[in-house]
Motif scaffolding. Structure first.
Motif, mmCIF file in Angstrom:
data_model
loop_
_atom_site.group_PDB
_atom_site.id
_atom_site.type_symbol
_atom_site.label_atom_id
_atom_site.label_comp_id
_atom_site.label_asym_id
_atom_site.label_seq_id
_atom_site.Cartn_x
_atom_site.Cartn_y
_atom_site.Cartn_z
ATOM 1 N N MET A 163 -27.357 -6.550 22.553
ATOM 2 C CA MET A 163 -26.666 -5.765 23.573
ATOM 3 C C MET A 163 -27.597 -5.540 24.773
ATOM 4 S SD MET A 163 -24.806 -2.061 23.171
ATOM 5 C CE MET A 163 -23.873 -1.369 24.527
ATOM 6 N N GLU A 186 -10.848 -14.043 30.932
ATOM 7 C CA GLU A 186 -11.769 -13.449 29.960
ATOM 8 C C GLU A 186 -11.009 -12.960 28.731
ATOM 9 O OE1 GLU A 186 -15.120 -13.235 30.061
ATOM 10 O OE2 GLU A 186 -15.028 -14.501 31.832
ATOM 11 N N LEU A 209 -11.074 -14.068 24.521
ATOM 12 C CA LEU A 209 -11.513 -13.070 23.545
ATOM 13 C C LEU A 209 -10.413 -12.579 22.609
ATOM 14 C CD1 LEU A 209 -13.654 -10.839 25.967
ATOM 15 C CD2 LEU A 209 -14.557 -12.308 24.167
ATOM 16 N N ARG A 220 -10.526 -13.742 18.898
ATOM 17 C CA ARG A 220 -11.808 -13.697 18.194
ATOM 18 C C ARG A 220 -11.673 -12.904 16.889
ATOM 19 N NH1 ARG A 220 -16.331 -14.439 21.640
ATOM 20 N NH2 ARG A 220 -15.833 -16.192 23.021
ATOM 21 N N GLN A 226 -11.967 -2.599 22.674
ATOM 22 C CA GLN A 226 -12.612 -3.748 22.040
ATOM 23 C C GLN A 226 -12.795 -4.931 22.985
ATOM 24 O OE1 GLN A 226 -13.833 -3.409 19.000
ATOM 25 N NE2 GLN A 226 -12.985 -1.332 18.869
ATOM 26 N N ILE A 227 -11.722 -5.340 23.663
ATOM 27 C CA ILE A 227 -11.795 -6.549 24.492
ATOM 28 C C ILE A 227 -12.369 -6.256 25.872
ATOM 29 C CG2 ILE A 227 -10.487 -8.469 25.451
ATOM 30 C CD1 ILE A 227 -8.454 -8.155 23.273
ATOM 31 N N ASN A 246 -16.151 -6.286 26.646
ATOM 32 C CA ASN A 246 -16.750 -7.623 26.607
ATOM 33 C C ASN A 246 -16.334 -8.477 27.804
ATOM 34 O OD1 ASN A 246 -18.090 -7.883 23.766
ATOM 35 N ND2 ASN A 246 -16.123 -6.892 23.382
#
Length: 280
Positions: A1, A163, A167, A170, A190-191, A194
């Motif tokens: 991270m 993006e 994702l 996943r 969550q998405i 990222n």
């Protein structure tokens, strides 16, 4: 991270980005200190018209065609310019992230409708769209900011969609669905974290675009006449470009330096936040 110190170290590798950051910090300082340095209304007449820069020490940057202090207008205009850029970018980011994430996550007819709407916005030249909105809603800073935000959201929406598409299938997203997590929670918690880094980079460039749009609108005579802005100063001086070109040149240099600095900072953010460029 990615930690703050890792981000700062990667950002500092880009010397041009550091220079751009210094320019942005200088503009912010000028905007913050404007009420202290120039406590009175910057639009008031303080001397005779068209005093050239460095001629009168009271007016280091000269006066405009009405006898207003250009230095005061530049300082207070920095506040206006930054406000327009930041809030227009936030507006565009909010619309773009919402549209792009929803279209990608749900797909199907939702994706088709949202992307056709985005294409519709892209078929209209942005400057014409901004001028139309400002002409209808009125020549105020708020309306200009809203107009710029409305016309600049489509690139953010497309990037966010790309993006999210990479994702949404996943393993960690599938695990969230398996435990019964709601769609909105998956998207936001969550998405989105990222998918956010490249969106942040693009949003920083929207700030630069917003500054240019405001300058163009003011140059064409549709800016807010009651607020000091760099674009407004250029618009006021456009009729005197042959005799007193400095009236346009001074705010023009400020706009050029700020927009260039924002683009350099955007490149630095890309270097720091893009893992593909900083593996290891």
């Amino acid at each position: 991270m990615l930690t703050f110190w890792t981000f700062a170290r990667k950002f500092a590798r880009n010397r041009a980005a550091l220079l751009g950051l210094m320019v942005i910090v200088a503009v912010v300082v000028v905007a913050a200190m404007a009420p202290v340095w120039f406590p009175r209304n910057p639009l008031r007449i303080v001397g005779r018209p068209e005093i050239w820069p460095f001629v009168n020490p009271r007016f280091p940057l000269g006066t405009d065609s009405l006898g207003r202090d250009i230095a005061a207008m530049i300082a207070h205009g920095a506040r206006t310019t930054l406000m327009i850029g930041i809030f227009a970018s936030l507006t565009a980011s909010l619309i773009g992230i919402t549209v792009g994430s929803t279209a990608a996550y749900f797909g199907g007819w939702v994706d088709e409708v949202f992307m056709r709407v985005a294409e519709l916005f892209q078929t209209i030249p942005n400057i014409i769209f901004v001028l139309t909105i400002v002409s209808i809603l009125g020549q105020t800073i708020t309306n200009i900011t809203i107009a710029v935000g409305i016309v600049t959201w489509t690139p953010i929406a497309r990037l966010t969609r790309a993006e999210f598409l990479s994702l949404r299938d996943r393993e960690f997203v599938q695990a969230c669905r398996a435990i019964g997590m709601r769609d909105l929670s998956i998207m936001v918690r969550q998405i989105l974290p990222n998918a956010l880094p490249p969106v942040i980079i693009l949003s920083s460039l929207v700030v630069a675009s917003a500054i240019l749009f405001e300058s163009a609108v003011s140059f064409l005579g549709l800016g807010d006449p009651n607020v000091a802005s760099w674009g407004g100063l250029i618009g006021d001086g456009r009729t005197l470009i042959r005799s007193s070109w400095y009236i346009c040149a001074v705010p023009g240099i400020a706009i050029m330096a700020t927009v260039l600095a924002l683009n350099l900072v955007g490149d630095g953010l890309n270097d720091a936040l893009n893992p593909k460029l900083n593996e290891g």
